[in-house]
Motif scaffolding. Structure first.
Motif, PDB file in Angstrom:
ATOM      1  N   PHE A  45      17.329  -9.051  -1.526  1.00 63.74           N
ATOM      2  CA  PHE A  45      17.926  -8.362  -2.669  1.00 63.74           C
ATOM      3  C   PHE A  45      17.429  -8.950  -3.985  1.00 63.74           C
ATOM      4  CE2 PHE A  45      21.140  -8.441  -5.997  1.00 63.74           C
ATOM      5  CZ  PHE A  45      21.250  -7.090  -6.260  1.00 63.74           C
ATOM      6  N   PHE A  46      17.456 -10.275  -4.109  1.00 64.26           N
ATOM      7  CA  PHE A  46      17.018 -10.893  -5.361  1.00 64.26           C
ATOM      8  C   PHE A  46      15.536 -10.642  -5.620  1.00 64.26           C
ATOM      9  CE2 PHE A  46      20.829 -13.720  -4.734  1.00 64.26           C
ATOM     10  CZ  PHE A  46      21.542 -13.167  -5.783  1.00 64.26           C
ATOM     11  N   PHE A  47      14.715 -10.696  -4.580  1.00 68.30           N
ATOM     12  CA  PHE A  47      13.285 -10.417  -4.729  1.00 68.30           C
ATOM     13  C   PHE A  47      13.076  -8.965  -5.179  1.00 68.30           C
ATOM     14  CE2 PHE A  47       9.333  -8.773  -2.886  1.00 68.30           C
ATOM     15  CZ  PHE A  47       8.423  -9.589  -3.523  1.00 68.30           C
ATOM     16  N   VAL A  48      13.747  -8.027  -4.526  1.00 75.56           N
ATOM     17  CA  VAL A  48      13.612  -6.616  -4.881  1.00 75.56           C
ATOM     18  C   VAL A  48      14.150  -6.367  -6.279  1.00 75.56           C
ATOM     19  CG1 VAL A  48      14.473  -4.290  -4.305  1.00 75.56           C
ATOM     20  CG2 VAL A  48      13.608  -5.798  -2.499  1.00 75.56           C
ATOM     21  N   TYR A  49      15.248  -7.007  -6.633  1.00 77.91           N
ATOM     22  CA  TYR A  49      15.833  -6.834  -7.962  1.00 77.91           C
ATOM     23  C   TYR A  49      14.843  -7.233  -9.053  1.00 77.91           C
ATOM     24  CZ  TYR A  49      18.987  -7.259 -11.911  1.00 77.91           C
ATOM     25  OH  TYR A  49      19.563  -7.122 -13.151  1.00 77.91           O
ATOM     26  N   VAL A  50      14.217  -8.386  -8.884  1.00 75.40           N
ATOM     27  CA  VAL A  50      13.236  -8.846  -9.871  1.00 75.40           C
ATOM     28  C   VAL A  50      12.054  -7.884  -9.939  1.00 75.40           C
ATOM     29  CG1 VAL A  50      11.575 -10.675 -10.399  1.00 75.40           C
ATOM     30  CG2 VAL A  50      13.919 -11.268  -9.762  1.00 75.40           C
ATOM     31  N   CYS A  51      11.547  -7.475  -8.775  1.00 74.67           N
ATOM     32  CA  CYS A  51      10.415  -6.538  -8.754  1.00 74.67           C
ATOM     33  C   CYS A  51      10.781  -5.218  -9.425  1.00 74.67           C
ATOM     34  CB  CYS A  51       9.954  -6.285  -7.319  1.00 74.67           C
ATOM     35  SG  CYS A  51       9.145  -7.695  -6.558  1.00 74.67           S
ATOM     36  N   ILE A  64       7.292   5.366  -9.240  1.00 72.15           N
ATOM     37  CA  ILE A  64       6.999   4.170  -8.441  1.00 72.15           C
ATOM     38  C   ILE A  64       8.185   3.840  -7.534  1.00 72.15           C
ATOM     39  CG2 ILE A  64       6.544   1.687  -8.542  1.00 72.15           C
ATOM     40  CD1 ILE A  64       5.090   2.265 -11.247  1.00 72.15           C
ATOM     41  N   LEU A  65       9.395   3.847  -8.087  1.00 69.94           N
ATOM     42  CA  LEU A  65      10.578   3.547  -7.289  1.00 69.94           C
ATOM     43  C   LEU A  65      10.800   4.598  -6.205  1.00 69.94           C
ATOM     44  CD1 LEU A  65      13.002   2.296 -10.074  1.00 69.94           C
ATOM     45  CD2 LEU A  65      11.750   0.931  -8.408  1.00 69.94           C
ATOM     46  N   SER A  66      10.550   5.863  -6.533  1.00 64.41           N
ATOM     47  CA  SER A  66      10.681   6.929  -5.534  1.00 64.41           C
ATOM     48  C   SER A  66       9.685   6.734  -4.399  1.00 64.41           C
ATOM     49  CB  SER A  66      10.459   8.296  -6.180  1.00 64.41           C
ATOM     50  OG  SER A  66      11.445   8.549  -7.133  1.00 64.41           O
ATOM     51  N   PHE A  67       8.462   6.340  -4.742  1.00 65.95           N
ATOM     52  CA  PHE A  67       7.454   6.087  -3.712  1.00 65.95           C
ATOM     53  C   PHE A  67       7.886   4.931  -2.816  1.00 65.95           C
ATOM     54  CE2 PHE A  67       3.925   3.543  -2.176  1.00 65.95           C
ATOM     55  CZ  PHE A  67       3.275   4.461  -1.376  1.00 65.95           C
ATOM     56  N   ILE A  68       8.343   3.842  -3.409  1.00 60.37           N
ATOM     57  CA  ILE A  68       8.759   2.665  -2.623  1.00 60.37           C
ATOM     58  C   ILE A  68       9.897   3.039  -1.684  1.00 60.37           C
ATOM     59  CG2 ILE A  68       9.849   0.389  -2.763  1.00 60.37           C
ATOM     60  CD1 ILE A  68       8.238  -0.024  -5.386  1.00 60.37           C
ATOM     61  N   TYR A  69      10.883   3.753  -2.199  1.00 59.19           N
ATOM     62  CA  TYR A  69      12.023   4.151  -1.370  1.00 59.19           C
ATOM     63  C   TYR A  69      11.571   5.073  -0.240  1.00 59.19           C
ATOM     64  CZ  TYR A  69      16.467   5.952   0.170  1.00 59.19           C
ATOM     65  OH  TYR A  69      17.538   6.302   0.937  1.00 59.19           O
ATOM     66  N   THR A  70      10.773   6.074  -0.577  1.00 59.86           N
ATOM     67  CA  THR A  70      10.298   7.019   0.433  1.00 59.86           C
ATOM     68  C   THR A  70       9.457   6.320   1.486  1.00 59.86           C
ATOM     69  OG1 THR A  70      10.306   8.778  -1.214  1.00 59.86           O
ATOM     70  CG2 THR A  70       9.058   9.184   0.801  1.00 59.86           C
ATOM     71  N   THR A  72       9.649   3.246   2.420  1.00 63.32           N
ATOM     72  CA  THR A  72      10.564   2.455   3.250  1.00 63.32           C
ATOM     73  C   THR A  72      11.261   3.344   4.281  1.00 63.32           C
ATOM     74  OG1 THR A  72      10.934   0.943   1.399  1.00 63.32           O
ATOM     75  CG2 THR A  72      12.543   0.889   3.182  1.00 63.32           C
ATOM     76  N   VAL A  73      11.742   4.497   3.842  1.00 60.15           N
ATOM     77  CA  VAL A  73      12.383   5.437   4.762  1.00 60.15           C
ATOM     78  C   VAL A  73      11.391   5.890   5.827  1.00 60.15           C
ATOM     79  CG1 VAL A  73      13.396   7.756   4.948  1.00 60.15           C
ATOM     80  CG2 VAL A  73      14.140   6.211   3.137  1.00 60.15           C
ATOM     81  N   MET A  74      10.147   6.151   5.427  1.00 61.58           N
ATOM     82  CA  MET A  74       9.135   6.600   6.381  1.00 61.58           C
ATOM     83  C   MET A  74       8.823   5.520   7.417  1.00 61.58           C
ATOM     84  SD  MET A  74       8.865   9.656   5.505  1.00 61.58           S
ATOM     85  CE  MET A  74       7.719  10.071   6.780  1.00 61.58           C
ATOM     86  N   VAL A  75       8.781   4.260   7.001  1.00 62.66           N
ATOM     87  CA  VAL A  75       8.547   3.163   7.954  1.00 62.66           C
ATOM     88  C   VAL A  75       9.671   3.126   8.991  1.00 62.66           C
ATOM     89  CG1 VAL A  75       8.489   0.647   8.206  1.00 62.66           C
ATOM     90  CG2 VAL A  75       7.131   1.744   6.423  1.00 62.66           C
ATOM     91  N   VAL A  76      10.907   3.232   8.532  1.00 66.29           N
ATOM     92  CA  VAL A  76      12.044   3.225   9.458  1.00 66.29           C
ATOM     93  C   VAL A  76      11.968   4.441  10.387  1.00 66.29           C
ATOM     94  CG1 VAL A  76      14.559   3.438   9.606  1.00 66.29           C
ATOM     95  CG2 VAL A  76      13.528   1.902   7.920  1.00 66.29           C
ATOM     96  N   LEU A  77      11.677   5.611   9.840  1.00 63.45           N
ATOM     97  CA  LEU A  77      11.598   6.828  10.635  1.00 63.45           C
ATOM     98  C   LEU A  77      10.495   6.745  11.689  1.00 63.45           C
ATOM     99  CD1 LEU A  77      12.529   9.742  11.154  1.00 63.45           C
ATOM    100  CD2 LEU A  77      10.864  10.460   9.424  1.00 63.45           C
ATOM    101  N   VAL A  78       9.329   6.283  11.285  1.00 58.47           N
ATOM    102  CA  VAL A  78       8.190   6.189  12.204  1.00 58.47           C
ATOM    103  C   VAL A  78       8.517   5.249  13.369  1.00 58.47           C
ATOM    104  CG1 VAL A  78       5.870   5.196  12.371  1.00 58.47           C
ATOM    105  CG2 VAL A  78       6.376   6.865  10.608  1.00 58.47           C
ATOM    106  N   PHE A  79       9.092   4.096  13.071  1.00 62.63           N
ATOM    107  CA  PHE A  79       9.403   3.165  14.147  1.00 62.63           C
ATOM    108  C   PHE A  79      10.583   3.654  14.986  1.00 62.63           C
ATOM    109  CE2 PHE A  79       6.639   0.415  11.698  1.00 62.63           C
ATOM    110  CZ  PHE A  79       5.840  -0.071  12.727  1.00 62.63           C
ATOM    111  N   ALA A  80      11.506   4.386  14.391  1.00 61.90           N
ATOM    112  CA  ALA A  80      12.601   4.977  15.171  1.00 61.90           C
ATOM    113  C   ALA A  80      12.045   6.005  16.160  1.00 61.90           C
ATOM    114  CB  ALA A  80      13.623   5.630  14.244  1.00 61.90           C
ATOM    115  N   ILE A  81      11.082   6.799  15.719  1.00 60.80           N
ATOM    116  CA  ILE A  81      10.453   7.780  16.610  1.00 60.80           C
ATOM    117  C   ILE A  81       9.721   7.074  17.741  1.00 60.80           C
ATOM    118  CG2 ILE A  81       8.598   9.497  16.755  1.00 60.80           C
ATOM    119  CD1 ILE A  81       9.482  10.397  13.906  1.00 60.80           C
ATOM    120  N   GLU A  82       8.993   6.009  17.413  1.00 59.13           N
ATOM    121  CA  GLU A  82       8.270   5.268  18.454  1.00 59.13           C
ATOM    122  C   GLU A  82       9.237   4.637  19.455  1.00 59.13           C
ATOM    123  OE1 GLU A  82       4.958   5.260  19.084  1.00 59.13           O
ATOM    124  OE2 GLU A  82       4.905   6.742  17.488  1.00 59.13           O
ATOM    125  N   LEU A  83      10.336   4.087  18.984  1.00 59.58           N
ATOM    126  CA  LEU A  83      11.333   3.517  19.890  1.00 59.58           C
ATOM    127  C   LEU A  83      11.972   4.606  20.745  1.00 59.58           C
ATOM    128  CD1 LEU A  83      12.996   0.864  17.578  1.00 59.58           C
ATOM    129  CD2 LEU A  83      11.595   0.436  19.593  1.00 59.58           C
TER     130      LEU A  83
END
Length: 129
Positions: A45-51, A64-70, A72-83
């Motif tokens: 949290f502190f690292f992300v807050y500073v960034c 930029i923030l929208s890209f980072i959030y999206t 992150t969601v895509m990484v979770v989604l991709v690995f959820a699909i693989e699992l």
């Protein structure tokens, strides 16, 4: 992909054993998760807050923030699909599939980015005249 997950599980188990040996505490999994995830979470949290405070000062901060959030969601989604594929035995669980899925998002985002920059330049040029 299975090998990566098994390797990560082995690393986590080793860390678990090391923590128990170092501190001599017998924690349940719930207690261990409470402390480790809590500490990792607050540090993150502190690292992300500073960034994000740095990004906030930039011209394209919302994009930029929208890209980072999206992303992150895509990484979770991709690995959820693989699992899910591993659990249901439908398809192959491969790290390369996850990488290609994320690569697809990045390619489509770059197309959007190039088009947005072109439109931005055209609008700036029209406003000058």
């Amino acid at each position: 992909m299975r090998e990566i997950i098994l390797t990560l599980a082995g690393i986590i188990n080793n860390i678990h054993d090391t923590l128990i040996d170092m501190f001599g505490l017998q924690m349940t999994d719930k207690e261990l998760h409470f402390w480790i995830i809590g500490i990792i979470g607050i540090i993150t949290f502190f690292f992300v807050y500073v960034c994000f405070k740095i990004i906030e000062a930039m011209k394209w901060s919302i994009t930029i923030l929208s890209f980072i959030y999206t992303f992150t969601v895509m990484v979770v989604l991709v690995f959820a699909i693989e699992l899910q594929q591993a659990v249901t035995n439908r398809g192959n669980m491969e790290f390369a599939d996850a990488v290609m899925g994320l690569w697809g998002f990045l390619v489509f985002f770059m197309i959007y980015f190039v088009l947005a920059v072109i439109i931005y330049i055209i609008v700036k040029m029209v406003k000058r005249k």
